[in-house]
Design an enzyme around this catalytic site. Sequence first.
Site, PDB file in Angstrom:
ATOM      1  N   SER A 201       0.864  -1.176   0.000  1.00  0.00           N
ATOM      2  CA  SER A 201       0.000   0.000   0.000  1.00  0.00           C
ATOM      3  C   SER A 201       0.899   1.223   0.000  1.00  0.00           C
ATOM      4  O   SER A 201       2.036   1.163   0.478  1.00  0.00           O
ATOM      5  CB  SER A 201      -0.900   0.023   1.239  1.00  0.00           C
ATOM      6  OG  SER A 201      -1.586   1.261   1.346  1.00  0.00           O
ATOM      7  N   TYR A 216      -2.486  -0.619  10.301  1.00  0.00           N
ATOM      8  CA  TYR A 216      -2.474  -0.894   8.866  1.00  0.00           C
ATOM      9  C   TYR A 216      -1.200  -0.362   8.227  1.00  0.00           C
ATOM     10  O   TYR A 216      -0.540  -1.065   7.450  1.00  0.00           O
ATOM     11  CB  TYR A 216      -3.703  -0.261   8.208  1.00  0.00           C
ATOM     12  CG  TYR A 216      -3.808  -0.528   6.728  1.00  0.00           C
ATOM     13  CD1 TYR A 216      -4.329  -1.734   6.260  1.00  0.00           C
ATOM     14  CD2 TYR A 216      -3.400   0.421   5.798  1.00  0.00           C
ATOM     15  CE1 TYR A 216      -4.424  -1.984   4.900  1.00  0.00           C
ATOM     16  CE2 TYR A 216      -3.488   0.181   4.439  1.00  0.00           C
ATOM     17  CZ  TYR A 216      -4.008  -1.024   3.989  1.00  0.00           C
ATOM     18  OH  TYR A 216      -4.099  -1.261   2.635  1.00  0.00           O
ATOM     19  N   LYS A 220       1.677  -2.713   6.355  1.00  0.00           N
ATOM     20  CA  LYS A 220       2.027  -2.619   4.939  1.00  0.00           C
ATOM     21  C   LYS A 220       3.496  -2.249   4.742  1.00  0.00           C
ATOM     22  O   LYS A 220       4.122  -2.692   3.775  1.00  0.00           O
ATOM     23  CB  LYS A 220       1.106  -1.624   4.241  1.00  0.00           C
ATOM     24  CG  LYS A 220      -0.329  -2.119   4.121  1.00  0.00           C
ATOM     25  CD  LYS A 220      -0.419  -3.446   3.369  1.00  0.00           C
ATOM     26  CE  LYS A 220      -1.836  -3.906   3.149  1.00  0.00           C
ATOM     27  NZ  LYS A 220      -1.921  -5.176   2.387  1.00  0.00           N
ATOM     28  N   THR A 251     -13.386   0.682  -3.617  1.00  0.00           N
ATOM     29  CA  THR A 251     -13.746  -0.711  -3.358  1.00  0.00           C
ATOM     30  C   THR A 251     -14.895  -0.770  -2.357  1.00  0.00           C
ATOM     31  O   THR A 251     -15.167   0.214  -1.649  1.00  0.00           O
ATOM     32  CB  THR A 251     -12.555  -1.482  -2.782  1.00  0.00           C
ATOM     33  OG1 THR A 251     -12.232  -0.932  -1.484  1.00  0.00           O
ATOM     34  CG2 THR A 251     -11.336  -1.373  -3.687  1.00  0.00           C
TER      35      THR A 251
END
Length: 309
Positions: A201, A216, A220, A251
């Site tokens: 990411s 997160y 990543k 998404t």
Amino acid sequence: MATVSVQLPLADEVMSPTTTSQHIVDHRDAIVETAVNSIPESLITTAAPRKRNVLDMFRLEGRVAVVTGGARGLGYAMAEGLCAAGLSGLAILDLQSDLGESACEQLHSEYGVSARFYRLDVRDEVAVQDAMDAVVRDLGQIDILLLSAGVADLVHAEDYSPAKFRRVIDINLNGSFVCAQAAGKHMIAAGRGGSVIFIGSMSGSIVNWPQPQSAYNASKAGVIHLMKSLSAEWAQYRIRCNSISPGYMDTPLNTAFEETYFGEWKARTPMGRLGQPEELAGCALWLASDASSFCTGSDILIDGGYTVL
């Protein structure tokens, strides 16, 4: 280079109007034929072979891919891109059985690929090894591994419970390692090489703002460096490891933040919009195919320019 000496009759002898002219011509031709036949094959040059069409380098016939988290969203879009290039076999590994089965049916119907679904929690290393073994048993081999399974939390660091933080790390980072290790063992044993594509990411390179997502981001960053480490270790086995690092993508998982963050995300992205899942498919295909045969250890940002600012 060796040379061949041939003694030919004089031109005026050949062309003189005598009764022996034809005999001289025939004798000359015989000499030439004998000389040519005596030249070693190694000294005879042939026309250069036709160059391989660059588009053929993207074809995936005869190859089998495993896609974790491929039941929907980014994983599905990239799996579809591989199928469109002639992929022979596809395994989708995901927790969502209904979506996974449906995805396999759809891809088989549209592209004729032999597609199978395996329900899997990437945190379970025993189940992961069993799943990879099953893929080899059912589809014959593993040539491509695309690691798309992942989760994200938006929690302020001071409120983040250690258990919830560990869950993100365990799925995104540890799960990527466990799956890569299990598939890598099969690739090494088969001796054909392979391509492992991690989904990182832009969050592994920058800190997203304004949402709080420390777990997160950390996961990543770890995925990207894990990829680089494995690319160095496995190059000797002709296994290439690279990563795709998307920016903000449109998404289903991000739709929940449409009212709160979409405007900010678009404003901070030079292209002024979110990416579409299919916009990752071309990069996934390039990394999976022979078109990227000299590329390993690379993290490819696809973020609409977000990280250049």
